[in-house]
Motif scaffolding. Structure first.
Motif, PDB file in Angstrom:
ATOM      1  N   LYS A  44      34.950  52.528  42.972  1.00  0.00           N
ATOM      2  CA  LYS A  44      36.330  51.645  42.247  1.00  0.00           C
ATOM      3  C   LYS A  44      35.635  49.756  42.980  1.00  0.00           C
ATOM      4  O   LYS A  44      35.666  48.857  41.870  1.00  0.00           O
ATOM      5  N   PRO A  45      35.005  49.639  44.167  1.00  0.00           N
ATOM      6  CA  PRO A  45      34.889  48.347  44.601  1.00  0.00           C
ATOM      7  C   PRO A  45      33.917  48.024  43.506  1.00  0.00           C
ATOM      8  O   PRO A  45      34.064  47.291  43.579  1.00  0.00           O
ATOM      9  N   ASN A  48      34.925  47.062  40.521  1.00  0.00           N
ATOM     10  CA  ASN A  48      36.303  45.992  40.175  1.00  0.00           C
ATOM     11  C   ASN A  48      34.862  45.100  40.716  1.00  0.00           C
ATOM     12  O   ASN A  48      35.449  43.374  39.997  1.00  0.00           O
ATOM     13  N   GLN A  49      33.804  44.862  40.890  1.00  0.00           N
ATOM     14  CA  GLN A  49      32.946  43.467  41.147  1.00  0.00           C
ATOM     15  C   GLN A  49      32.522  43.310  40.489  1.00  0.00           C
ATOM     16  O   GLN A  49      32.600  42.216  39.901  1.00  0.00           O
ATOM     17  N   ASN A  51      33.990  44.102  36.853  1.00  0.00           N
ATOM     18  CA  ASN A  51      34.921  43.615  35.994  1.00  0.00           C
ATOM     19  C   ASN A  51      34.921  41.256  36.501  1.00  0.00           C
ATOM     20  O   ASN A  51      35.475  40.877  35.645  1.00  0.00           O
ATOM     21  N   ARG A  52      34.916  41.450  37.265  1.00  0.00           N
ATOM     22  CA  ARG A  52      35.549  39.990  38.198  1.00  0.00           C
ATOM     23  C   ARG A  52      34.386  39.781  37.762  1.00  0.00           C
ATOM     24  O   ARG A  52      34.527  38.155  37.281  1.00  0.00           O
TER      25      ARG A  52
END
Length: 194
Positions: A44-45, A48-49, A51-52
């Protein structure tokens, strides 16, 4: 992603002023990432990275929304930033795919044996076989402590110690530290590991 990047470069160089249709999240890569990649990987992290970074790229492209001709300085700055961010995404994805490939192979790279990921599958199979055949099942684990089966395990340790391994034409003395547990008939392999 690089096809999208080439389209963006062409659009910027040929004077496109509205870059809304070139957003990375709406590109073929962006759609693939949202619908396939993000669901496949469980980190997940890291997802998310990525996606950012995609959102940062899209903010760069929507920063100049006034419809005026883009300056050469703006185009160069945007292309430089987009390139750095696509390289970041590519590096992260490469790491994810390499890790997935290692896990998929299921073998430890150093010793070429099944890795811990397969322990539940192997243990369930062995317990099922022990229960069906009514034969005792003993599981030996490194550094698991002392038990009454020391004699058998000491014999195994001595055999290994008496069989040096040739490493670059030099004998390598080996030894082994062993502990064990005895299957008591419980079907849950985790109870055996406790």
């Amino acid at each position: 992603m690089f096809n999208w990047e080439n389209s963006l470069i062409y659009a910027l160089v040929t004077g496109a002023t509205q870059l809304q249709s070139y957003l990375l999240k709406d590109s073929e890569f962006g759609i693939w990432f949202r619908h396939k990649c993000a669901r496949h990987f469980t980190q997940k992290p890291v997802i998310n990275q990525i996606n950012r970074i995609i959102n940062e790229v899209d903010r760069l492209l929507t920063a100049n929304n006034n419809g005026e001709a883009l300056s050469l300085e703006y185009i160069q700055h945007t292309l430089r930033d987009v390139r750095l961010k696509t390289i970041q995404i590519n590096n992260i994805l490469s790491t994810l795919f390499e890790e997935a490939s290692r896990l998929k192979s299921g073998k430890d790279a150093l010793i070429n044996l099944l890795n811990r990921r397969f322990l539940p599958t192997v243990m369930k199979h062995e317990i099922r076989m022990a229960m069906q055949t009514q034969k005792p099942l003993v599981m030996a684990m490194v550094e698991a402590g002392k038990n009454n089966a020391e004699t058998v395990l000491e014999h195994v340790r001595m055999k290994i110690a008496q069989s040096p391994c040739e490493l670059r034409e030099e004998p390598l003395q080996m030894s082994l530290s062993i502990g064990f547990t005895l299957h008591d008939g419980h079907p849950d392999y985790e109870k055996l590991l406790q």
